[in-house]
Design a protein around this motif. Structure first.
Motif, PDB file in Angstrom:
ATOM      1  N   SER A  73       0.825  -1.211   0.000  1.00 14.88           N
ATOM      2  CA  SER A  73       0.000   0.000   0.000  1.00 14.88           C
ATOM      3  C   SER A  73       0.859   1.262   0.000  1.00 14.88           C
ATOM      4  CB  SER A  73      -0.917   0.026   1.218  1.00 14.88           C
ATOM      5  OG  SER A  73      -0.152   0.212   2.390  1.00 14.88           O
ATOM      6  N   TYR A  74       2.173   1.090   0.168  1.00 15.85           N
ATOM      7  CA  TYR A  74       3.054   2.257   0.291  1.00 15.85           C
ATOM      8  C   TYR A  74       3.891   2.453  -0.958  1.00 15.85           C
ATOM      9  CZ  TYR A  74       3.059   4.612   4.827  1.00 15.85           C
ATOM     10  OH  TYR A  74       2.763   5.420   5.889  1.00 15.85           O
ATOM     11  N   SER A  79       1.500   6.498   2.157  1.00 16.48           N
ATOM     12  CA  SER A  79       0.449   5.527   1.893  1.00 16.48           C
ATOM     13  C   SER A  79      -0.279   5.944   0.615  1.00 16.48           C
ATOM     14  CB  SER A  79      -0.545   5.514   3.060  1.00 16.48           C
ATOM     15  OG  SER A  79      -1.632   4.694   2.739  1.00 16.48           O
ATOM     16  N   GLU A 102       1.605  -8.817  10.749  1.00 17.21           N
ATOM     17  CA  GLU A 102       1.926  -7.618   9.968  1.00 17.21           C
ATOM     18  C   GLU A 102       3.077  -6.873  10.637  1.00 17.21           C
ATOM     19  OE1 GLU A 102       2.091  -6.087   7.415  1.00 17.21           O
ATOM     20  OE2 GLU A 102       0.475  -4.677   7.016  1.00 17.21           O
ATOM     21  N   ASP A 103       3.879  -6.164   9.830  1.00 10.07           N
ATOM     22  CA  ASP A 103       4.991  -5.397  10.407  1.00 10.07           C
ATOM     23  C   ASP A 103       4.495  -4.127  11.090  1.00 10.07           C
ATOM     24  OD1 ASP A 103       4.225  -4.229   8.006  1.00 10.07           O
ATOM     25  OD2 ASP A 103       6.246  -4.035   7.194  1.00 10.07           O
ATOM     26  N   ILE A 104       3.591  -3.402  10.403  1.00 11.01           N
ATOM     27  CA  ILE A 104       3.178  -2.099  10.932  1.00 11.01           C
ATOM     28  C   ILE A 104       1.762  -1.782  10.467  1.00 11.01           C
ATOM     29  CG2 ILE A 104       4.322  -0.901   9.004  1.00 11.01           C
ATOM     30  CD1 ILE A 104       5.003   1.350  11.033  1.00 11.01           C
ATOM     31  N   ILE A 105       0.950  -1.257  11.369  1.00 14.37           N
ATOM     32  CA  ILE A 105      -0.381  -0.782  10.984  1.00 14.37           C
ATOM     33  C   ILE A 105      -0.374   0.733  11.060  1.00 14.37           C
ATOM     34  CG2 ILE A 105      -2.836  -0.766  11.526  1.00 14.37           C
ATOM     35  CD1 ILE A 105      -2.617  -3.658  12.363  1.00 14.37           C
ATOM     36  N   GLY A 108      -4.390   1.437   8.487  1.00 17.67           N
ATOM     37  CA  GLY A 108      -5.168   0.243   8.808  1.00 17.67           C
ATOM     38  C   GLY A 108      -5.837  -0.398   7.610  1.00 17.67           C
ATOM     39  N   LEU A 109      -5.690   0.215   6.439  1.00 13.94           N
ATOM     40  CA  LEU A 109      -6.386  -0.272   5.244  1.00 13.94           C
ATOM     41  C   LEU A 109      -5.914  -1.668   4.808  1.00 13.94           C
ATOM     42  CD1 LEU A 109      -8.381   0.504   2.973  1.00 13.94           C
ATOM     43  CD2 LEU A 109      -6.412   1.339   1.679  1.00 13.94           C
ATOM     44  N   THR A 110      -4.622  -1.895   4.843  1.00 11.85           N
ATOM     45  CA  THR A 110      -4.080  -3.179   4.384  1.00 11.85           C
ATOM     46  C   THR A 110      -4.705  -4.331   5.173  1.00 11.85           C
ATOM     47  OG1 THR A 110      -1.986  -2.093   3.893  1.00 11.85           O
ATOM     48  CG2 THR A 110      -1.936  -4.495   4.052  1.00 11.85           C
ATOM     49  N   LYS A 134       0.654   2.714  14.519  1.00 15.66           N
ATOM     50  CA  LYS A 134       0.626   4.185  14.594  1.00 15.66           C
ATOM     51  C   LYS A 134      -0.797   4.630  14.903  1.00 15.66           C
ATOM     52  CE  LYS A 134       4.109   4.872  10.929  1.00 15.66           C
ATOM     53  NZ  LYS A 134       4.275   5.302   9.508  1.00 15.66           N
ATOM     54  N   ASP A 154       5.478   8.744  12.249  1.00 12.56           N
ATOM     55  CA  ASP A 154       6.678   9.028  11.454  1.00 12.56           C
ATOM     56  C   ASP A 154       7.047   7.802  10.642  1.00 12.56           C
ATOM     57  OD1 ASP A 154       7.245  11.630  12.582  1.00 12.56           O
ATOM     58  OD2 ASP A 154       7.777  10.543  14.416  1.00 12.56           O
ATOM     59  N   PHE A 155       7.754   8.020   9.553  1.00 12.33           N
ATOM     60  CA  PHE A 155       8.156   6.899   8.694  1.00 12.33           C
ATOM     61  C   PHE A 155       9.389   6.216   9.275  1.00 12.33           C
ATOM     62  CE2 PHE A 155      10.196   4.892   5.052  1.00 12.33           C
ATOM     63  CZ  PHE A 155       9.126   4.171   4.560  1.00 12.33           C
ATOM     64  N   ILE A 156       9.344   4.895   9.358  1.00 10.99           N
ATOM     65  CA  ILE A 156      10.457   4.159   9.952  1.00 10.99           C
ATOM     66  C   ILE A 156      10.969   3.061   9.007  1.00 10.99           C
ATOM     67  CG2 ILE A 156       9.786   4.606  12.355  1.00 10.99           C
ATOM     68  CD1 ILE A 156       9.055   1.390  11.700  1.00 10.99           C
ATOM     69  N   LEU A 161      11.406  -3.675   7.680  1.00 12.45           N
ATOM     70  CA  LEU A 161      10.695  -2.570   7.003  1.00 12.45           C
ATOM     71  C   LEU A 161      11.648  -1.810   6.084  1.00 12.45           C
ATOM     72  CD1 LEU A 161       9.269  -2.466  10.206  1.00 12.45           C
ATOM     73  CD2 LEU A 161       7.735  -1.262   8.697  1.00 12.45           C
ATOM     74  N   ASP A 162      11.129  -1.409   4.929  1.00 10.44           N
ATOM     75  CA  ASP A 162      11.989  -0.802   3.910  1.00 10.44           C
ATOM     76  C   ASP A 162      11.627   0.642   3.615  1.00 10.44           C
ATOM     77  OD1 ASP A 162       9.450  -1.366   2.622  1.00 10.44           O
ATOM     78  OD2 ASP A 162      10.459  -0.945   0.731  1.00 10.44           O
TER      79      ASP A 162
HETATM   80  P1  5GP Z   1      -1.742   0.763   6.142  1.00  4.47           P
HETATM   81  O1  5GP Z   1      -2.497  -0.024   5.133  1.00  4.47           O
HETATM   82  O2  5GP Z   1      -2.028   0.347   7.572  1.00  4.47           O
HETATM   83  O3  5GP Z   1      -1.906   2.232   5.953  1.00  4.47           O
HETATM   84  O4  5GP Z   1      -0.207   0.544   5.879  1.00  4.47           O
HETATM   85  C1  5GP Z   1       0.424  -0.632   6.226  1.00  4.47           C
HETATM   86  C2  5GP Z   1       1.574  -0.907   5.311  1.00  4.47           C
HETATM   87  O5  5GP Z   1       2.218   0.315   4.917  1.00  4.47           O
HETATM   88  C3  5GP Z   1       2.645  -1.714   6.014  1.00  4.47           C
HETATM   89  O6  5GP Z   1       2.500  -3.070   5.724  1.00  4.47           O
HETATM   90  C4  5GP Z   1       3.917  -1.166   5.450  1.00  4.47           C
HETATM   91  O7  5GP Z   1       4.246  -1.862   4.264  1.00  4.47           O
HETATM   92  C5  5GP Z   1       3.602   0.235   5.058  1.00  4.47           C
HETATM   93  N1  5GP Z   1       4.021   1.220   6.084  1.00  4.47           N
HETATM   94  C6  5GP Z   1       3.224   1.976   6.870  1.00  4.47           C
HETATM   95  N2  5GP Z   1       3.948   2.780   7.662  1.00  4.47           N
HETATM   96  C7  5GP Z   1       5.242   2.512   7.372  1.00  4.47           C
HETATM   97  C8  5GP Z   1       6.487   3.024   7.881  1.00  4.47           C
HETATM   98  O8  5GP Z   1       6.574   3.895   8.768  1.00  4.47           O
HETATM   99  N3  5GP Z   1       7.618   2.484   7.344  1.00  4.47           N
HETATM  100  C9  5GP Z   1       7.589   1.523   6.375  1.00  4.47           C
HETATM  101  N4  5GP Z   1       8.758   1.083   5.935  1.00  4.47           N
HETATM  102  N5  5GP Z   1       6.441   1.028   5.871  1.00  4.47           N
HETATM  103  C10 5GP Z   1       5.284   1.522   6.364  1.00  4.47           C
END
Ligand code: 5GP
Length: 178
Positions: A73-74, A79, A102-105, A108-110, A134, A154-156, A161-162
Motif C-alpha cells: 500500500s506504500y 500511503s 503484519e509489520d506495521i499498521i 489500517g487499510l491493508t 501508529k 513518522d516513517f520508519i 521494514l523498507d
Molecule cells: P496501512 O495499510 O495500515 O496504511 O499501511 C500498512 C503498510 O504500509 C505496512 O505493511 C507497510 O508496508 C507500510 N508502512 C506503513 N507505515 C510505514 C512506515 O513507517 N515504514 C515503512 N517502511 N512502511 C510503512
C-alpha cells in the motif's frame, strides 16, 4: 549506529534490536496463553513482516501452520490509500483460527482488506498481530489484538521494514530525520 542513510535519506535510531525482541517476547507470551491449543494458521504479510514473523512464530509453542500473502500500500514514504495484492492466499482457511502477522499498521487499510477477505473465506476467528502500530494514523475501527509497540506518525525503516526496497536488513529500527 545512531543514524543511517537509506536511499539518500537520513534515519535516526528509534528502537534498539533488544527492545524490539523484548516486545516480541511479550506478544509471544500472550499468543501462547490465548492460542496454544487452537492450531492457528499464521498468515504473514510480505514483504515487511518476514523478520517479525520469524521471531514471533519460533516462540509459539503449540501446533501451527504458516503461510504468506504479499500486499503493498506504500510508495516511498507515503500511503497510497489503495492496497495491491501481489501474491494471493493459497491456503484453505475454512474453520481455522487465523493470525495475520503484519509489520506495521498505519491507516489500517491493508489489514482491513486482508481481514475481511480471510473472514469471507470461512475462517472461524481472525486475530491481528502487528509489531508496530501508529494510533494517530489509524482510520478504521477494528480491534487489533496483539500490538508490539505503539509509535508516533513518522516513517520508519529496519527490522524488515523498507524505504523503497532498502533498509530491511537493519537490525534496529530507525525513524526518518526531521
Ligand atoms: P496501512 O495499510 O495500515 O496504511 O499501511 C500498512 C503498510 O504500509 C505496512 O505493511 C507497510 O508496508 C507500510 N508502512 C506503513 N507505515 C510505514 C512506515 O513507517 N515504514 C515503512 N517502511 N512502511 C510503512
Amino acid at each position: 549506529m545512531n543514524s543511517v542513510i537509506v536511499n539518500n535519506l537520513r534515519f535516526n535510531l528509534y528502537l534498539r534490536h533488544e527492545e524490539v525482541i523484548a516486545s516480541i517476547e511479550k506478544l509471544a507470551l500472550q499468543l501462547n496463553k490465548d492460542l496454544k491449543d487452537k492450531d492457528p494458521l499464521f498468515i504473514v504479510v510480505l514483504n515487511g513482516a518476514f523478520v517479525f514473523a520469524s521471531e514471533l512464530i519460533t516462540r509459539f509453542e503449540g501446533n501451527c501452520d504458516v503461510t504468506f500473502v504479499r500486499l503493498a500500500s506504500y510508495e516511498g514514504t507515503e500511503s497510497t490509500n489503495s492496497v495491491r495484492e501481489l501474491m494471493n492466499l493459497t491456503e484453505n482457511v475454512e474453520n481455522r483460527t487465523v493470525v495475520i502477522v503484519e509489520d506495521i499498521i498505519d491507516t489500517g487499510l491493508t489489514i482491513l482488506m486482508a481481514k475481511d477477505k480471510i473472514k469471507a473465506a470461512g475462517a472461524t476467528d481472525v486475530y491481528i498481530a502487528t509489531l508496530l502500530y501508529k494510533p494517530k494514523a489509524f482510520k478504521h475501527n477494528y480491534y487489533i489484538h496483539y500490538v508490539g509497540v505503539e509509535i508516533p506518525n513518522d516513517f520508519i525503516v529496519g527490522f524488515g521494514l523498507d524505504f523503497d526496497g532498502k533498509g530491511r536488513n537493519l537490525r534496529d529500527i530507525y525513524k526518518i530525520a526531521e
